[in-house]
Design an enzyme around this catalytic site. Structure first.
Site, PDB file in Angstrom:
ATOM      1  N   ASP A 164      -2.717   8.258   0.732  1.00 13.25           N
ATOM      2  CA  ASP A 164      -2.108   7.003   1.010  1.00 13.25           C
ATOM      3  C   ASP A 164      -3.208   5.920   0.795  1.00 13.25           C
ATOM      4  O   ASP A 164      -4.474   6.045   0.970  1.00 13.25           O
ATOM      5  CB  ASP A 164      -1.631   6.923   2.534  1.00 13.25           C
ATOM      6  CG  ASP A 164      -0.903   5.833   2.884  1.00 13.25           C
ATOM      7  OD1 ASP A 164      -0.673   4.941   1.983  1.00 13.25           O
ATOM      8  OD2 ASP A 164       0.121   5.842   3.908  1.00 13.25           O
TER       9      ASP A 164
HETATM   10  C1  BGC Z   1       1.592   3.034   2.654  1.00  9.82           C
HETATM   11  C2  BGC Z   1       2.602   3.761   1.769  1.00  9.82           C
HETATM   12  C3  BGC Z   1       2.488   2.824   0.648  1.00  9.82           C
HETATM   13  C4  BGC Z   1       0.988   2.451   0.070  1.00  9.82           C
HETATM   14  C5  BGC Z   1       1.234   1.577  -1.016  1.00  9.82           C
HETATM   15  C6  BGC Z   1       0.572   2.142   2.590  1.00  9.82           C
HETATM   16  O1  BGC Z   1       0.058   1.527   3.418  1.00  9.82           O
HETATM   17  O2  BGC Z   1       1.447   3.938   4.018  1.00  9.82           O
HETATM   18  O3  BGC Z   1       3.734   4.233   2.134  1.00  9.82           O
HETATM   19  O4  BGC Z   1       3.104   3.645  -0.583  1.00  9.82           O
HETATM   20  O5  BGC Z   1       0.683   1.591   1.212  1.00  9.82           O
HETATM   21  O6  BGC Z   1       1.653   0.343  -0.774  1.00  9.82           O
END
Ligand code: BGC
Length: 768
Positions: free
Chosen positions: A234
């Site tokens: 993530d």
């Molecule tokens: C979120 C993800 C997301 C990623 C990219 C993260 O903060 O938890 O779900 O895909 O950012 O934007």
């Protein structure tokens, strides 16, 4: 592994064998926020991944609001309320076409974490509180997207159920809860749909970061489930990069410049990270990069109108009719009745959540204009805003709303959660809507007996006014075409057919995690175990506001005749269940038939029932259909933490079917016989474990008789008073209870050596 995957893997391995250590380390971290690095020398291209999940968010600037226009579909809690895998597959296809048209290779979604608490800030982005429902719908989404040559990133793996301290929190839970509740949706998605990538969560699981977790990333994901893609962090979930590579984290996102690249190189040079492991981790990533690059369909165009129409259809299938007293709905579209639309959401809907999933919608429809269009002219329709964008009302706004409501035949109040109440990044403190929304509903319902509430929120809310209104529609976050879909349902153009994918509790205090959510000091203890959602309310016998699986229709359905393919099955076999369902009303409709299984006398504390299968069935008025389900051994199993695997406890199981978790008119029971041992008998095993073991049961009476003793008296020869007889029976029962809980080897001492070590060993040899 499929032949195609094998081919990409072999090509990737050949490329990796030509890479320098620097090139390998370079590839394992992103090039900025959304792309991978390329290596021109080897002809390896870069690929792009963007959010997700209910619309494309290809960034055009630093803010989440800056992105290309795209179709904003209903968010996951709405999609899941359709209980319709085929529809969700079609959404996946549309999302993939928009991705292809924008040269995006991987869409970051779906999000399938369990709704452990209804207060989870990202619940709007997740499918359900039930792992089977979430898993089957997610698999359909993945299949849809990937059928068009675009990858998915299944997120957030795993046990990511709160926003509070999300980057550091440790989700602390026992092994059985992990396997029964928090992993199955991922397991179903991976084994049925092979997402090209899996996104590891920010949090720790029992103290180990998901991004460095060999149990999750290697043993479970790759070895047990056969995952073939790459794991991406993530955004910002990486801590110790070398440790992550060892555990199986392929790609760090976003890129960290040369910070973590250097760490990988240092770890290899220091002998802490074997080159063979590094190669393996790079190759899994490169294999998907090759596949993704070759799946590009340049020149793809999509039809904006068609996708808007699909978004409207899907929203219509996701809106739930929760209450419909006196058949207040549907509105009489052709009639003359005056309708007051009250609440700013009628004109400025809340249709999606906030955070990384925020889509720049291609267009937006609102219920007010759509109703004016359908009902033919604004003279029938009045409007009052009722509250400001934060949900705050005033005496003036309330009075204006009352005026409109009084002069109409029906009042429809639009309410729910404003953006500031529900978002990625924080959890909700309670189930309440803003006070202004509740006050507005109270004010309107006091002057207008025919009040309907239309809700726009991404997760469960409390409804203190539930008894004072005649109709309630749960619209969820309906996406860009929600206005049209709400109008379709209100006017009966579409018959509501959605059902709750999560329980609506009466009060925050009733929820499974009420005592401690979301944890403190970076620790969240999952003390409720497997009892989340309906599993909890059932066990505690707490009446919910609206139960899991519930939803009304403008028609009625009748269930009859459950048939089972057998009255007894082996724990290795399967069972076919058939039920009949009939549309007994006057209009066509769709019913979601749900099948639950209950173990009558479980070996461990199990939920009262668990959803195992479901089907959405379209029925014309008067039409009856037979719906067929097949249950496998896994559907009867629980996760045995001693054996570290799923196991069936032999015995009787009830099969329950109907239209909601609290309305299951059909039931039959089946007995499941043990073929597979649920325990390994040892000298430490308790005597009762021999009784419950497929081979051990043959020795049970021999073991108990060592202590119970065999009576030499002929039945009826000794005369006893009733009291004496009772005392004797009571003593026998106590002795049996005592023996049952005794470890087998204790029998040697208790029998003063008459039962020998050798005898025990002989028995143990025969039961293995
Ligand atoms: C979120 C993800 C997301 C990623 C990219 C993260 O903060 O938890 O779900 O895909 O950012 O934007």
């Amino acid at each position: 592994m499929s032949e195609q995957s094998k081919g990409y893997k072999a090509r990737a391995q050949a490329l990796v064998s030509k890479m320098t250590l620097e090139e390998k380390a370079l590839l394992l971290s992103g090039n900025g926020s959304w792309t991978t690095h390329k290596i021109d020398r080897l002809g390896l291209p870069s690929i792009m991944m963007t959010d997700g999940p209910h619309g494309l968010r290809k960034a055009t600037g630093p803010s989440t609001a800056d992105s290309v226009p795209a179709t904003c579909f209903p968010t996951a809690s709405a999609l899941a309320s359709s209980w319709d895998p085929e529809l969700i597959r079609q959404v996946g296809v549309a999302l993939a076409r928009e991705s292809q048209a924008n040269d995006v290779q991987i869409l970051l979604g779906p999000g399938i974490n369990m709704k452990r608490s209804p207060l989870g800030g990202r619940n709007f982005e997740y499918f359900s509180e039930d792992p089977i429902l979430a898993g089957r719908l997610a698999a359909a989404y993945i299949q849809g997207v990937q059928s068009e040559g675009v990858g998915t990133s299944l997120k957030h793996f795993a046990v990511n159920n709160q926003e509070f301290e999300r980057m550091v929190n440790s989700s602390n839970l026992d092994e059985r809860t992990l396997h029964e509740i928090y992993l199955p949706a991922f397991e179903i998605s991976v084994t049925q749909a092979q997402p090209w990538s899996v996104m590891c969560a920010y949090n720790k699981i029992n103290g180990v970061y998901a991004s460095e977790n060999p149990l999750l990333l290697e043993d479970i994901l790759r070895k047990a489930w056969g995952f073939e893609g790459f794991v991406v962090s993530d955004w910002g979930a990486v801590h110790d990069r070398a440790q992550g590579v060892m555990a199986g984290l392929n790609l760090e996102m976003p890129g960290s410049g040369d910070v973590n690249r250097k760490k990988i190189i240092e770890a290899v040079n220091a002998g802490k990270l074997p080159v063979a492991r590094l190669d393996e981790v790079v190759a899994s990533l490169v294999a998907v990069v090759l596949k993704a690059a070759e799946s590009r369909r340049t020149g793809t165009r999509f039809d904006v109108d068609q996708h808007h129409a699909l978004a409207r259809q899907v929203a219509g299938e996701s809106i739930i009719l929760l209450k419909n007293d006196d058949h207040i709905l549907p509105l009489d579209a052709g009639g003359k009745k005056k309708i007051a639309l009250i609440g700013a959401f009628a004109k400025e809907p809340r249709y999606q959540g906030a955070g990384s999933s925020q889509v720049n919608p291609a267009r937006i429809s609102n219920a007010h204009d759509e109703l004016v269009a359908i009902l033919g002219g604004s003279e029938r329709i009045g409007y009052a805003s009722g509250y400001d964008f934060e949900g705050v009302t005033s005496a003036e706004l309330l009075e204006e709303a009352r005026q409109q409501a009084r002069h109409a035949d029906v009042a429809i109040v639009f309410a729910g959660l404003p953006d500031s109440h529900e978002s990625e990044g924080f959890d909700r403190p309670n189930l309440d809507m803003p006070e202004g929304h509740n006050q507005l509903i109270d004010a309107v319902s006091q002057v207008q007996p025919n009040t309907v509430v239309v809700l726009m929120n991404g997760s469960a809310i409390s409804m203190p006014w539930v008894g004072r209104v005649k109709g309630i529609l749960e619209g969820w976050l309906t996406g860009q075409a929600g206005g049209g879909a709400i109008a379709d349902i209100l006017t009966g153009k579409v018959n509501p057919s959605a059902k709750l994918q999560e329980t609506f509790p009466v009060r925050t205090e009733d929820t499974p995690t009420a005592i401690e959510f979301p944890g403190l000091n970076q620790q969240a203890y999952y003390g409720e175990g497997v009892f989340i959602g309906y599993r909890y309310y059932d066990k505690k016998k707490i009446a919910p506001l609206f139960p899991f699986g519930f939803g009304l229709s403008y028609t009625t359905f009748d269930y009859s005749e459950m048939t089972l393919s057998a009255s007894s099955i082996q724990d290795t076999g399967s069972l076919t269940v058939q039920v009949k369902v009939k549309n007994t009303g006057k209009v066509a409709g769709k019913e979601i038939v749900q099948l639950y299984v209950r173990e009558e006398v479980p070996a461990v504390s199990r939920p009262e029932k668990e959803l195992k299968a479901f089907a959405k069935v379209a029925l014309a008025p008067g039409e009856e259909k037979t719906v067929s389900f097949t249950l496998s051994p896994r559907d009867f199993s629980y996760y045995n933490a001693h054996l570290h695997r799923w196991a069936v406890n032999p015995g009787r199981f009830d099969i329950l079917a109907g239209g909601s978790s609290r309305d299951l008119p059909l039931s039959k029971s089946v007995s499941v016989e043990a073929q597979v041992a649920v325990s390994t008998l040892t000298r430490e095993s308790m005597v009762k474990e021999f009784r419950d073991h497929p081979k051990g049961k043959a020795f049970y009476s021999r073991l108990t008789s060592i202590i119970m003793g065999g009576s030499s008296e002929e039945p009826g020869t000794v005369k006893r008073t009733l009291q004496e007889e009772r005392a004797r029976k009571k003593a026998e029962m106590s002795t049996l209870v005592f023996v049952n809980d005794m470890p087998a080897y204790k029998l040697i001492a208790f029998s003063e050596g008459k039962f020998t070590e050798q005898m025990l060993n002989d028995i143990l040899a025969q039961v293995q």
